[in-house]
Design a protein around this motif. Structure first.
Motif, short mmCIF file in Angstrom:
data_model
loop_
_atom_site.label_atom_id
_atom_site.label_comp_id
_atom_site.label_asym_id
_atom_site.label_seq_id
_atom_site.Cartn_x
_atom_site.Cartn_y
_atom_site.Cartn_z
N ARG A 201 -3.96 4.59 -6.92
CA ARG A 201 -5.23 5.01 -7.53
C ARG A 201 -5.06 6.26 -8.39
N ASP A 202 -4.14 7.12 -8.00
CA ASP A 202 -3.90 8.36 -8.75
C ASP A 202 -3.10 8.15 -10.03
N ASP B 221 -10.34 -0.11 -12.23
CA ASP B 221 -11.27 0.95 -11.85
C ASP B 221 -11.59 1.77 -13.10
N GLN C 176 -3.67 5.36 -2.18
CA GLN C 176 -4.00 6.56 -2.94
C GLN C 176 -3.03 6.83 -4.07
N THR D 40 -10.20 4.30 -14.35
CA THR D 40 -8.98 4.57 -15.13
C THR D 40 -8.70 3.41 -16.08
N THR D 41 -8.86 2.19 -15.57
CA THR D 41 -8.64 0.98 -16.38
C THR D 41 -9.66 0.90 -17.51
N PHE E 129 -12.18 -6.84 -7.02
CA PHE E 129 -11.53 -6.05 -5.97
C PHE E 129 -11.36 -6.95 -4.76
N ARG F 102 0.83 2.55 -13.71
CA ARG F 102 0.52 1.27 -13.08
C ARG F 102 1.27 0.12 -13.76
N GLU G 92 0.84 -1.20 0.00
CA GLU G 92 0.00 0.00 0.00
C GLU G 92 0.88 1.25 0.00
N CYS H 36 -1.88 -1.14 -3.87
CA CYS H 36 -3.07 -0.35 -3.61
C CYS H 36 -2.68 0.93 -2.88
N ILE I 100 -3.15 -4.82 -9.73
CA ILE I 100 -3.83 -3.60 -9.31
C ILE I 100 -5.30 -3.76 -9.69
#
Length: 469
Positions: free
Chosen positions: A213-214, A240, A210, A242-243, A270, A220, A173, A208, A237
């Motif tokens: 995710r950003d 989401d 923030q 973005t994917t 997830f 990634r 993380e 995983c 990963i």
């Protein structure tokens, strides 16, 4: 009620065909990527046994490791005899067995781990294999992706299945936000620096937090690409928005009603609350700086503001390993990393050969010149990346700055083509491995991010890119 599952658990369970009492499982493989180095013996094995490729529609062949990247390649010139033989073998095998194929003269050709996502072959929830350790790249999409050996390549070609033992679950993380000048490459190297190259052995890592995710999909992919350097079987990963935005509309992505059906399943991919991880690592994004490797292992990583360590700074077997690394690298303990001169820069590879990487490099080098005595190569990860870079004016920026603007291929990531370091050469490289001889016999490699490599090209020494922002 079923027990909470990790993302890895869900993908694994969805692909198990049979499982023995000892845990050995037969997995269905959704996508098989092949290149010219690890596939010739596998295809020959099929011929000898009179077998066909079981699922040619799920098999994609791309030449990349041996492909020349100089502009005269367009004339069909391949001077390296071993490379020519392997490339000709892939050409014949792909056509004979009827698999999807992107030959050298196809604009869609490139590094297999860039072509797969680019063409929409890589999708969330898939199992993806290739006779190449950096198949972990595709985990950025929430796909269980890893390298396999040549005998396994033949097995997958013949059966579209693979015999596997399940790995343990590990969570990495990255919290908070990254500071300016810090990139996905710095994140993945920082993780390896924290765990060591064996820290992920026996595990599949889920990244995983923030910071993850950003990240863009390009970032990634960079992070997952180097999961193998930390010893992990694969990196993942969770998919989401973005994917989905990246995948939608690509040539081989689902369309229409099939897209909606796929999306419905992807949104279940997830890690459940309270799912068990066997190992957990947490890093603060704010604490990660631009980094550089000093030794001959990806775990030999330090912030660019540090100095070359001494063997006595370590314990156990690492003492002797550090001494050997320093001797090979020609470094003196206590030397500032920013005082280390380089004479070669390589920007490219399946780690950092995407359009986002090239845009970042262009921002650093625009209006500047490569330092005298430095040879600097920029090698796009695919023909489409090169074409897009040309359309955006990046190619002109690179050539005006004094970079060699090449055609797509693996290039100087590994000493398997004509792009190699000479003995004693020292490179700032955006590739993924800094082993002895990895970029050429006697060559010395410092792994860095694209912007750090660009800064080194301009100054002629390892440089803190933050001074150029």
């Amino acid at each position: 009620m079923t027990a909470p599952k990790t993302l890895y658990d869900k993908i694994w369970d969805a692909h198990v065909i049979t499982e023995d009492d000892d845990g050995t499982s037969l997995l269905f493989i959704d996508r098989h990527l092949v290149h010219e180095v690890t596939s010739p013996q596998a295809f020959e094995g099929l011929r000898d046994a009179g077998r066909k490729v079981h699922a040619p529609d799920k098999t994609i062949a791309v030449p990349d490791h041996n492909v020349p990247t100089t502009l005269d390649r367009t004339n069909g010139i391949i001077s390296n005899e071993e490379s020519r033989i392997q490339l000709e073998a892939l050409d014949k095998n792909a056509r004979d067995f009827g698999v999807h194929y992107y030959p050298v003269d196809d604009v869609r050709q490139g590094i297999v781990h860039i072509v797969g996502p680019e063409q929409g072959w890589t999708l969330p929830g898939m199992t993806v294999v290739c006779g190449d350790s950096h198949t972990a790249t595709h985990g950025a999409f929430g796909a269980l992706a890893h390298g396999i050996g040549t005998s396994e390549v033949e097995h997958v070609l013949a059966t579209q299945t693979l015999i596997q033992q399940k790995s343990k679950n590990m969570k990495v993380e990255i919290t908070g936000k990254l500071r300016p000048g810090v990139t996905a490459k710095d994140v993945t190297l920082a993780v390896i620096g924290a765990t060591g190259t064996a820290g992920g052995t026996g595990y599949v890592i889920e990244y995983c937090g923030q910071v993850i995710r950003d990240m863009s999909m390009e970032g990634r992919m960079t992070v997952c690409n180097m999961a193998i350097e930390g010893g992990a079987r694969a990196g993942l990963i969770a998919p989401d928005e973005t994917t989905y935005d990246y995948v939608k509309g690509r040539p081989h992505a689902p369309k229409g009603a099939k897209w909606e059906m796929a999306l419905e399943w992807w949104k279940t991919l997830f890690t459940d609350d309270d799912a068990h991880f066997d190992k957990v690592l947490v890093l603060k994004g704010e604490d990660i700086a631009p980094v550089v490797t000093w030794g001959t292992s990806p775990e030999d990583v330090l912030p660019i503001t540090a100095t070359v360590p001494a063997p006595e700074d370590f314990e156990g077997g690492k003492v002797d390993a550090a001494a050997r690394s320093l001797e090979y690298m020609g470094l003196t303990p206590g030397t500032k990393l920013t005082d280390i001169p380089i004479n070669t820069v390589f920007i490219g590879s399946c780690t950092n050969g995407r359009i986002e990487d090239l845009r970042a490099v262009a921002q650093i080098v625009k209006g500047k010149k490569v330092a005298e005595g430095v040879r600097a190569l920029i090698v796009p990860g695919s023909g489409l990346v090169r074409a897009q870079a040309e359309e955006e004016g990046l190619g002109e920026i690179f050539t005006e700055a004094g970079f060699e603007w090449r055609l797509a291929g693996c290039s100087m990531c590994l000493a398997m083509n004509d792009d190699q370091l000479a003995p004693g050469d020292r490179s700032a490289s955006t590739s993924n491995r800094n082993f002895e001889g990895r970029q050429g016999k006697g060559g010395r490699t410092h792994l860095v991010s694209p912007v750090m490599a660009a800064a080194a090209a301009i100054t002629g020494h390892l440089t803190d890119v933050r001074e150029m922002l």
